[in-house]
Scaffold this motif. Structure first.
Motif, PDB file in Angstrom:
ATOM      1  N   VAL A 240       6.399  14.706   2.089  1.00  0.00           N
ATOM      2  CA  VAL A 240       7.637  14.111   2.595  1.00  0.00           C
ATOM      3  C   VAL A 240       8.604  13.825   1.449  1.00  0.00           C
ATOM      4  N   GLU A 241       8.114  13.202   0.395  1.00  0.00           N
ATOM      5  CA  GLU A 241       8.979  12.865  -0.743  1.00  0.00           C
ATOM      6  C   GLU A 241       9.453  14.111  -1.476  1.00  0.00           C
ATOM      7  N   GLU A 242       8.559  15.051  -1.665  1.00  0.00           N
ATOM      8  CA  GLU A 242       8.926  16.264  -2.389  1.00  0.00           C
ATOM      9  C   GLU A 242       9.892  17.125  -1.590  1.00  0.00           C
ATOM     10  N   ALA A 243       9.780  17.085  -0.277  1.00  0.00           N
ATOM     11  CA  ALA A 243      10.729  17.819   0.564  1.00  0.00           C
ATOM     12  C   ALA A 243      12.142  17.287   0.358  1.00  0.00           C
ATOM     13  N   ARG A 244      12.262  15.984   0.179  1.00  0.00           N
ATOM     14  CA  ARG A 244      13.568  15.385  -0.077  1.00  0.00           C
ATOM     15  C   ARG A 244      14.092  15.835  -1.441  1.00  0.00           C
ATOM     16  N   ARG A 245      13.217  15.833  -2.440  1.00  0.00           N
ATOM     17  CA  ARG A 245      13.630  16.257  -3.777  1.00  0.00           C
ATOM     18  C   ARG A 245      14.076  17.717  -3.797  1.00  0.00           C
ATOM     19  N   LEU A 246      13.366  18.544  -3.041  1.00  0.00           N
ATOM     20  CA  LEU A 246      13.632  19.983  -3.059  1.00  0.00           C
ATOM     21  C   LEU A 246      14.649  20.422  -1.999  1.00  0.00           C
ATOM     22  N   HIS A 247      15.156  19.453  -1.239  1.00  0.00           N
ATOM     23  CA  HIS A 247      16.137  19.736  -0.185  1.00  0.00           C
ATOM     24  C   HIS A 247      15.572  20.688   0.877  1.00  0.00           C
ATOM     25  N   ARG A 248      14.333  20.386   1.295  1.00  0.00           N
ATOM     26  CA  ARG A 248      13.695  21.166   2.357  1.00  0.00           C
ATOM     27  C   ARG A 248      13.092  20.224   3.400  1.00  0.00           C
ATOM     28  N   GLU A 249      13.790  19.177   3.699  1.00  0.00           N
ATOM     29  CA  GLU A 249      13.266  18.206   4.667  1.00  0.00           C
ATOM     30  C   GLU A 249      13.230  18.771   6.072  1.00  0.00           C
ATOM     31  N   MET A 250      12.317  18.243   6.873  1.00  0.00           N
ATOM     32  CA  MET A 250      12.230  18.664   8.264  1.00  0.00           C
ATOM     33  C   MET A 250      13.441  18.164   9.041  1.00  0.00           C
ATOM     34  N   LYS A 251      13.678  18.767  10.169  1.00  0.00           N
ATOM     35  CA  LYS A 251      14.798  18.384  11.016  1.00  0.00           C
ATOM     36  C   LYS A 251      14.645  16.925  11.446  1.00  0.00           C
ATOM     37  N   PHE A 252      15.718  16.187  11.403  1.00  0.00           N
ATOM     38  CA  PHE A 252      15.759  14.770  11.786  1.00  0.00           C
ATOM     39  C   PHE A 252      14.912  13.885  10.860  1.00  0.00           C
ATOM     40  N   ALA A 253      14.716  14.331   9.616  1.00  0.00           N
ATOM     41  CA  ALA A 253      13.961  13.514   8.661  1.00  0.00           C
ATOM     42  C   ALA A 253      14.627  12.167   8.437  1.00  0.00           C
ATOM     43  N   TRP A 254      15.934  12.129   8.607  1.00  0.00           N
ATOM     44  CA  TRP A 254      16.666  10.887   8.386  1.00  0.00           C
ATOM     45  C   TRP A 254      16.219   9.781   9.328  1.00  0.00           C
ATOM     46  N   VAL A 255      15.717  10.156  10.519  1.00  0.00           N
ATOM     47  CA  VAL A 255      15.239   9.152  11.475  1.00  0.00           C
ATOM     48  C   VAL A 255      14.054   8.397  10.877  1.00  0.00           C
ATOM     49  N   GLY A 256      13.131   9.149  10.285  1.00  0.00           N
ATOM     50  CA  GLY A 256      11.982   8.515   9.654  1.00  0.00           C
ATOM     51  C   GLY A 256      12.373   7.643   8.478  1.00  0.00           C
ATOM     52  N   GLN A 257      13.386   8.072   7.745  1.00  0.00           N
ATOM     53  CA  GLN A 257      13.850   7.283   6.606  1.00  0.00           C
ATOM     54  C   GLN A 257      14.445   5.954   7.062  1.00  0.00           C
ATOM     55  N   VAL A 258      15.202   5.984   8.155  1.00  0.00           N
ATOM     56  CA  VAL A 258      15.780   4.744   8.686  1.00  0.00           C
ATOM     57  C   VAL A 258      14.681   3.816   9.196  1.00  0.00           C
ATOM     58  N   MET A 259      13.711   4.391   9.916  1.00  0.00           N
ATOM     59  CA  MET A 259      12.613   3.572  10.434  1.00  0.00           C
ATOM     60  C   MET A 259      11.807   2.958   9.294  1.00  0.00           C
ATOM     61  N   GLY A 260      11.714   3.710   8.178  1.00  0.00           N
ATOM     62  CA  GLY A 260      10.965   3.217   7.038  1.00  0.00           C
ATOM     63  C   GLY A 260      11.565   1.971   6.418  1.00  0.00           C
ATOM     64  N   LEU A 261      12.875   1.788   6.593  1.00  0.00           N
ATOM     65  CA  LEU A 261      13.534   0.600   6.053  1.00  0.00           C
ATOM     66  C   LEU A 261      13.010  -0.674   6.695  1.00  0.00           C
ATOM     67  N   PHE A 262      12.499  -0.557   7.910  1.00  0.00           N
ATOM     68  CA  PHE A 262      12.027  -1.736   8.657  1.00  0.00           C
ATOM     69  C   PHE A 262      10.506  -1.797   8.745  1.00  0.00           C
ATOM     70  N   ALA A 263       9.834  -0.818   8.116  1.00  0.00           N
ATOM     71  CA  ALA A 263       8.377  -0.776   8.176  1.00  0.00           C
ATOM     72  C   ALA A 263       7.760  -1.612   7.062  1.00  0.00           C
ATOM     73  N   SER A 264       6.508  -2.008   7.255  1.00  0.00           N
ATOM     74  CA  SER A 264       5.784  -2.751   6.223  1.00  0.00           C
ATOM     75  C   SER A 264       5.445  -1.814   5.067  1.00  0.00           C
ATOM     76  N   PRO A 265       5.178  -2.357   3.887  1.00  0.00           N
ATOM     77  CA  PRO A 265       4.788  -1.510   2.761  1.00  0.00           C
ATOM     78  C   PRO A 265       3.579  -0.647   3.078  1.00  0.00           C
ATOM     79  N   ALA A 266       2.614  -1.203   3.806  1.00  0.00           N
ATOM     80  CA  ALA A 266       1.421  -0.427   4.157  1.00  0.00           C
ATOM     81  C   ALA A 266       1.778   0.743   5.064  1.00  0.00           C
ATOM     82  N   ARG A 267       2.689   0.504   5.995  1.00  0.00           N
ATOM     83  CA  ARG A 267       3.114   1.560   6.908  1.00  0.00           C
ATOM     84  C   ARG A 267       3.859   2.664   6.165  1.00  0.00           C
ATOM     85  N   ARG A 268       4.707   2.267   5.233  1.00  0.00           N
ATOM     86  CA  ARG A 268       5.446   3.253   4.447  1.00  0.00           C
ATOM     87  C   ARG A 268       4.496   4.095   3.596  1.00  0.00           C
TER      88      ARG A 268
END
Length: 293
Positions: A240-268
């Motif tokens: 997931v992280e490397e896909a962001r670095r390499l600009h090959r993220e899956m479709k709608f990856a931004w949704v997961g990134q937004v949800m991650g802002l509200f997730a616990s550290p363990a969940r992230r």
């Protein structure tokens, strides 16, 4: 859509490499990928549910293996690469490898013969050897490892897309056999979490099962699975992280990134480790500890 044999998965992945190679901003270029994939590889990607959408993960995996192989060869002095279940990989032909490097592809006879036929007019960039061996044959596997280990000083082993098809006890046995060779210094492999098992089984379970390609290895302990077998995780690259670095993220990856802002550290952290590439290094201290026990 049917997968008739596990070798069909190599054609599947080869078509992903063809897709990436034909992009103007390609992370890598494999000029033989489309020919190797053939009609079967293209059919799988076009017709298997969610196969086209999963391209990003396999493309990132290929790029990360490329990066780690080149680093170990150029910086750390690896003198041999042992590519287990090599399938239709073309790294000995497409990477800028030193001519002195030994590269050994190991797989079943039919898939290696097919690759040899397609690449007959091409010249590898290093000292290349193709070895037809069934890795499930423990006796043959150990004999091969002993031969290769005796002729190398600092070898790196690759298992790209292999372990997921093995049972945990088979992976453990393979890890022990690799550790038995002192020259095998590093091991690069991909690894997936139990969470991913549910998605993959839902998407492709029946198709893979029908071709004898069921996926089994999704260790709860992640890369620490290998520690009791003499292999120390020294680097984990999150897909997931490397896909962001390499600009090959899956479709709608931004949704997961937004949800991650509200997730616990363990969940992230769980999300980060859904899948990735791990670099393992042999733990020579294990042998010393065992000798002193």
């Amino acid at each position: 859509m049917t997968i008739e044999h596990i070798s069909d998965t190599a054609r599947w992945v080869a078509f992903y490499r063809a897709m990436e190679s034909e992009r103007p901003d390609a992370l890598f270029v494999d000029p033989w990928a489309r020919a190797l994939a053939g009609a079967k590889g293209e059919q799988i990607v076009r017709e298997l549910p969610r196969a086209h959408a999963a391209a990003w993960a396999m493309i990132v995996r290929t790029a990360l293996f490329d990066e780690l192989v080149m680093r170990l060869v150029q910086r750390d002095g690896a003198d041999m690469v042992v590519n287990l279940a090599a399938g239709l990989d073309t790294r000995p032909y497409r990477l800028d490898l030193p001519s002195s490097l030994r590269w050994v592809d190991v797989d079943l006879p039919d898939i290696l013969a097919y690759k040899t036929q397609v690449l007959a007019a091409e010249t590898p960039r290093c000292r290349y050897e193709s070895v037809a061996t069934d890795l499930a044959d423990v006796t043959a596997r150990r004999a091969l490892f002993a031969r290769l280990g005796a002729s190398a000083q600092r070898a790196v082993v690759l298992t790209e897309g292999l372990l997921v098809y093995l049972m945990p006890e088979q992976v453990a046995s393979l890890a022990d056999d690799l550790f038995a060779q002192r020259a095998f210094r590093w091991w690069i492999t991909d690894i997936a979490s139990p969470w991913l098992r549910k998605y993959m089984q839902k998407s492709w379970g029946k198709t893979l099962d029908s071709g004898g390609s069921r996926m089994h290895f999704f260790p709860e302990e992640g890369a620490d699975f290998f520690v009791p077998h003499g292999w120390r995780p020294v680097e984990f690259r999150s897909t997931v992280e490397e896909a962001r670095r390499l600009h090959r993220e899956m479709k709608f990856a931004w949704v997961g990134q937004v949800m991650g802002l509200f997730a616990s550290p363990a969940r992230r952290e769980t999300y980060r480790k859904i899948s990735g590439i791990v670099l393992l290094e042999r733990d020579d201290g294990r042998a010393k500890r065992e000798a002193g026990a």
